[in-house]
Design a protein around this motif. Sequence first.
Motif, mmCIF file in Angstrom:
data_model
loop_
_atom_site.group_PDB
_atom_site.id
_atom_site.type_symbol
_atom_site.label_atom_id
_atom_site.label_comp_id
_atom_site.label_asym_id
_atom_site.label_seq_id
_atom_site.Cartn_x
_atom_site.Cartn_y
_atom_site.Cartn_z
ATOM 1 N N ASN A 559 -7.494 -6.047 3.604
ATOM 2 C CA ASN A 559 -8.342 -5.141 2.809
ATOM 3 C C ASN A 559 -7.547 -4.513 1.655
ATOM 4 O O ASN A 559 -7.753 -3.366 1.289
ATOM 5 C CB ASN A 559 -8.960 -4.058 3.701
ATOM 6 N N PHE A 560 -6.649 -5.312 1.110
ATOM 7 C CA PHE A 560 -5.808 -4.892 -0.011
ATOM 8 C C PHE A 560 -6.607 -5.024 -1.305
ATOM 9 O O PHE A 560 -7.153 -6.094 -1.611
ATOM 10 C CB PHE A 560 -4.564 -5.788 -0.060
ATOM 11 N N SER A 561 -6.719 -3.945 -2.077
ATOM 12 C CA SER A 561 -7.564 -3.943 -3.279
ATOM 13 C C SER A 561 -6.721 -3.990 -4.557
ATOM 14 O O SER A 561 -5.494 -3.843 -4.517
ATOM 15 C CB SER A 561 -8.416 -2.666 -3.307
ATOM 16 N N PHE A 562 -7.424 -4.145 -5.680
ATOM 17 C CA PHE A 562 -6.716 -4.129 -6.962
ATOM 18 C C PHE A 562 -6.086 -2.765 -7.215
ATOM 19 O O PHE A 562 -4.993 -2.672 -7.791
ATOM 20 C CB PHE A 562 -7.669 -4.493 -8.100
ATOM 21 N N GLU A 563 -6.740 -1.688 -6.783
ATOM 22 C CA GLU A 563 -6.156 -0.350 -6.938
ATOM 23 C C GLU A 563 -4.835 -0.247 -6.174
ATOM 24 O O GLU A 563 -3.882 0.377 -6.638
ATOM 25 C CB GLU A 563 -7.141 0.721 -6.441
ATOM 26 N N ASP A 564 -4.801 -0.863 -4.991
ATOM 27 C CA ASP A 564 -3.548 -0.898 -4.223
ATOM 28 C C ASP A 564 -2.471 -1.671 -4.986
ATOM 29 O O ASP A 564 -1.304 -1.271 -5.045
ATOM 30 C CB ASP A 564 -3.771 -1.552 -2.855
ATOM 31 N N TYR A 565 -2.878 -2.803 -5.576
ATOM 32 C CA TYR A 565 -1.937 -3.620 -6.358
ATOM 33 C C TYR A 565 -1.343 -2.795 -7.498
ATOM 34 O O TYR A 565 -0.129 -2.795 -7.728
ATOM 35 C CB TYR A 565 -2.657 -4.856 -6.903
ATOM 36 N N LYS A 566 -2.217 -2.066 -8.221
ATOM 37 C CA LYS A 566 -1.757 -1.250 -9.356
ATOM 38 C C LYS A 566 -0.749 -0.192 -8.897
ATOM 39 O O LYS A 566 0.278 0.023 -9.526
ATOM 40 C CB LYS A 566 -2.946 -0.584 -10.050
ATOM 41 N N LYS A 567 -1.078 0.480 -7.791
ATOM 42 C CA LYS A 567 -0.162 1.506 -7.285
ATOM 43 C C LYS A 567 1.184 0.890 -6.907
ATOM 44 O O LYS A 567 2.240 1.461 -7.173
ATOM 45 C CB LYS A 567 -0.770 2.192 -6.059
ATOM 46 N N LEU A 568 1.127 -0.277 -6.279
ATOM 47 C CA LEU A 568 2.353 -0.945 -5.835
ATOM 48 C C LEU A 568 3.260 -1.282 -7.011
ATOM 49 O O LEU A 568 4.446 -0.933 -7.016
ATOM 50 C CB LEU A 568 1.994 -2.218 -5.054
ATOM 51 N N VAL A 569 2.708 -1.954 -8.041
ATOM 52 C CA VAL A 569 3.560 -2.427 -9.132
ATOM 53 C C VAL A 569 3.917 -1.320 -10.120
ATOM 54 O O VAL A 569 4.970 -1.376 -10.769
ATOM 55 C CB VAL A 569 2.905 -3.619 -9.877
ATOM 56 N N ARG A 570 3.048 -0.310 -10.235
ATOM 57 C CA ARG A 570 3.338 0.772 -11.189
ATOM 58 C C ARG A 570 4.255 1.834 -10.585
ATOM 59 O O ARG A 570 5.185 2.303 -11.245
ATOM 60 C CB ARG A 570 2.039 1.425 -11.657
ATOM 61 N N ASN A 571 3.998 2.215 -9.343
ATOM 62 C CA ASN A 571 4.762 3.308 -8.742
ATOM 63 C C ASN A 571 6.094 2.858 -8.174
ATOM 64 O O ASN A 571 7.024 3.664 -8.054
ATOM 65 C CB ASN A 571 3.947 3.977 -7.628
ATOM 66 N N TYR A 572 6.209 1.572 -7.804
ATOM 67 C CA TYR A 572 7.425 1.111 -7.135
ATOM 68 C C TYR A 572 8.036 -0.078 -7.886
ATOM 69 O O TYR A 572 8.240 -1.153 -7.338
ATOM 70 C CB TYR A 572 7.123 0.778 -5.671
ATOM 71 N N SER A 573 8.280 0.157 -9.148
ATOM 72 C CA SER A 573 8.885 -0.853 -10.013
ATOM 73 C C SER A 573 10.404 -0.809 -9.867
ATOM 74 O O SER A 573 10.966 0.091 -9.242
ATOM 75 C CB SER A 573 8.501 -0.580 -11.465
ATOM 76 N N TYR A 574 11.062 -1.771 -10.470
ATOM 77 C CA TYR A 574 12.534 -1.784 -10.473
ATOM 78 C C TYR A 574 13.108 -0.519 -11.107
ATOM 79 O O TYR A 574 14.034 0.090 -10.555
ATOM 80 C CB TYR A 574 13.020 -3.041 -11.202
ATOM 81 N N PRO A 575 12.551 -0.051 -12.257
ATOM 82 C CA PRO A 575 13.058 1.205 -12.829
ATOM 83 C C PRO A 575 12.915 2.397 -11.875
ATOM 84 O O PRO A 575 13.777 3.274 -11.861
ATOM 85 C CB PRO A 575 12.204 1.393 -14.085
ATOM 86 N N TYR A 576 11.844 2.426 -11.089
ATOM 87 C CA TYR A 576 11.659 3.537 -10.146
ATOM 88 C C TYR A 576 12.871 3.645 -9.216
ATOM 89 O O TYR A 576 13.363 4.743 -8.930
ATOM 90 C CB TYR A 576 10.383 3.329 -9.325
ATOM 91 N N PHE A 577 13.348 2.506 -8.736
ATOM 92 C CA PHE A 577 14.455 2.519 -7.785
ATOM 93 C C PHE A 577 15.827 2.681 -8.464
ATOM 94 O O PHE A 577 16.753 3.196 -7.844
ATOM 95 C CB PHE A 577 14.457 1.224 -6.967
ATOM 96 N N THR A 578 15.964 2.241 -9.714
ATOM 97 C CA THR A 578 17.319 2.112 -10.286
ATOM 98 C C THR A 578 17.598 2.940 -11.536
ATOM 99 O O THR A 578 18.742 2.984 -11.992
ATOM 100 C CB THR A 578 17.586 0.631 -10.642
ATOM 101 N N GLU A 579 16.595 3.575 -12.130
ATOM 102 C CA GLU A 579 16.798 4.225 -13.425
ATOM 103 C C GLU A 579 17.886 5.300 -13.342
ATOM 104 O O GLU A 579 18.779 5.366 -14.192
ATOM 105 C CB GLU A 579 15.486 4.834 -13.931
ATOM 106 N N ASP A 580 17.842 6.145 -12.316
ATOM 107 C CA ASP A 580 18.867 7.183 -12.168
ATOM 108 C C ASP A 580 20.244 6.567 -11.923
ATOM 109 O O ASP A 580 21.261 7.036 -12.443
ATOM 110 C CB ASP A 580 18.515 8.115 -11.003
ATOM 111 N N PHE A 581 20.259 5.500 -11.120
ATOM 112 C CA PHE A 581 21.519 4.810 -10.813
ATOM 113 C C PHE A 581 22.185 4.303 -12.086
ATOM 114 O O PHE A 581 23.362 4.579 -12.344
ATOM 115 C CB PHE A 581 21.227 3.643 -9.857
ATOM 116 N N TYR A 582 21.424 3.567 -12.919
ATOM 117 C CA TYR A 582 21.997 3.025 -14.153
ATOM 118 C C TYR A 582 22.402 4.145 -15.118
ATOM 119 O O TYR A 582 23.458 4.081 -15.757
ATOM 120 C CB TYR A 582 21.003 2.092 -14.845
ATOM 121 N N GLY A 583 21.561 5.160 -15.232
ATOM 122 C CA GLY A 583 21.862 6.243 -16.170
ATOM 123 C C GLY A 583 23.173 6.935 -15.836
ATOM 124 O O GLY A 583 24.027 7.155 -16.704
#
Length: 805
Positions: A559-583
Amino acid sequence: MTSNVAGVSHERHSHEEKRKAAYALNMCTVSVSQIVDYNDSYILEQEYDAILNNLNLKEMPKDEALLRILSELLNVITFFRIQNIKKAQIEKRYQEQLKNAIWSAIPNFSVIISGNPIAIAFSLATQIGSGYMNYRREKANAGIAKEDAEIELQITAIEQFNALKRELFTTAWRLADEYDFDDEWRLTEKQIEQYNNILLDTNEYRKYARLEAISNRFVAYPPFWYFYGHTANVIAEEARKRLQQNKKNTGEEMQAYDKDSSIAKEYGELAKNHYEHFYTLTQNHILREDQLAASCALEYVDLLWNENQPDREKIYGLLKLAEHLSPNSFDIIQLCAISYLKVGKSDDAARLLKILVNEEYNTVANAKILSRLYVSKYLSGKDSAAFAHYNILKTQVDPLYLYPMPEGLPDGNQDKLLEEKFMLTQKAILKKAYRNTLDAYAKRMIIKFNSVIPAPEDVPPERRDTYYGNTSAANAHREEAAKKILDSKAKAEYISRLKERGFRIGFTDILNETVAGIEELSCFRDLNEHDGLIRLIERRLRLARPELTLFQTKLNELNFSFEDYKKLVRNYSYPYFTEDFYGRLKTHIDDVIDAVSEYESIDKLDRELSEFCERHTLPAPEQYLHMYKETSQEPIVYSHIVSFDDELLGEKRSNQNSEKMRKHMEKIIQDNMGELIRNPDCVSIYLMDDGIAFNSYLGNDKLRIQNGYLYLVRQKAFAILDDKTKKDFDLIFCTDGIAVVDKNNIRDTVYYNDIKYSADGNTEELKLGYPDVFTNKDVNINTLNGIIIELGKYVRSLDNQYVEV
């Protein structure tokens, strides 16, 4: 063979001519042996080039038999080069036949839609059974055809080798008769096979003993004596390394020191003797260029440097010989240039360094050394030629890399002032190189990270990097494709693919790969804050865990929806995990470089970064800095041209006139320009109504080097920010966003509302999609950001009015 005339003995050929004839015969024999034993395309090319381009015809024995065997060798090498192509064709044809054979196993679909269930079941069972037999039969036929074709090639190869070996035997017979050389000078296939096997031995002591045992059979094959000497030299070198590490504090350590000292001396002398014998055998070279002899000279030079009183004249002579024997091998030339400096021959060094810079071999490193030589000459006597050569060098390599000329400095203590100036500049370059390299590395990891979520559509390999990139256009395209499939009947199939992918493990793997790669850099590995930086990523992972687990549960329950997909790719992107690390990492690396006090450490960090780029197939650091004066002209690629936007058929802003939009957006820039350009000599802005400058920029053919968006960009463009400096990082303002132009390559289009302004002290920048940034001291970034905000508002207002037709 001899003849007596008046009691005087005359031989037809001198000892030297006999030796050269035997050497030429042995070269041919070894060539045949290597082609048979190694079965390697590189060996084929090497042997082909050696015969056609590297034989010294003046020194080669003029004998018809030798000419025939060389011609036959060329024919056989050509045959095998062609055979490699045929093998590839056979394999391709076989795979195509297998693919076709599969279709023979597919049942006739007409029975599925007619007849009663029992008849359908019976027909299908019969068809599937016979279909599989068809597949097996077709596969077997394809396999037989492949085997027959390969056997034909093998038979032809055997015939080729038989003819070649027959010709080789005839040549040996003829040369032995004509030159009357000792038969022990002629190498047999078994001797060559044994010799090749010995060279693969990894135990150097055993290898040396095995070479010693067969040395009397290689009287007329000079390469043997190089490898004989090289093996002794390796043993001596290893012993010398142990001597440097030995502390001699105990009796046992003293005993080990004496042993290694004896080994280094004994095998060093053996190596010199073998090298000397090699040169007596190659005085009249039958090769025009001889990298083996050049390598021998350089190894001999290293041996001589280890003596208490090195013979500098002999060293200089060996360097001249190495240079002469290998004029087109830039690695040899590089080593010669550095060694010339060691013997005080700076003119010779400068001459070779100039060649290397012109040939773009280790350009930056060699330019640094060369510029230092020119400055030293100038300081020692105001040498006008050195000053002129330095200025020519400045036209080839960015002056920032070069050791500075003492222009405008006081006369006293100039060396120290120049060194300090050079150090400051190299630190600034190195900091930028590390930052840009980390950005490029992050971009590579972003593509891997984004590809963890499988594409709902087929992505050709050549478009993969663009498809999974982090530009606003790429992100929007992926979301659009996901929405389409998650709103279709194929939804369940795609959700199953997402479920099986295990995106949480995939994300973790890419983040682990990220840190593991950067661990290769000592300026991260040795940081006191090392673990703290890693915890920045770990903290984000822990925060993401609850919602990522929820997404996986929804996938499991289908029951995975497009709204779930959007939240997944927008909220948990590579920059989300690494932006502070690289900076934070970039800031710490800057601090490490600032703290360096000697150039040796700068050089070490620079080399480490270059090796990092090479390992991860990233462009060399200097390529990020746009420091080259000239770049080679790339071929224009017209494939994958995207000429027409989907707006043309009214799928998007159908109620808006594109030309009207461009006019309105151009006016927004005109009204808000203010003090946008700080230095008109370095940066210009062209508006659509300017005509000539605007059209001239977009009419530049170099812009077509990228994969095809020029025409599309031209239809939407209304303003251009042209950076005229070496950085050459331009912005094209379009109706849907800003197209980034990096050194004539149109790379990304970034939506206005996705561009973010950032200010840190005196540094202002615009984030153009992680990790790209725009910064330019000749542009008022704050004013530019205000313009972008106004353009974004206008575009957003049109989106709100949009009614799909």
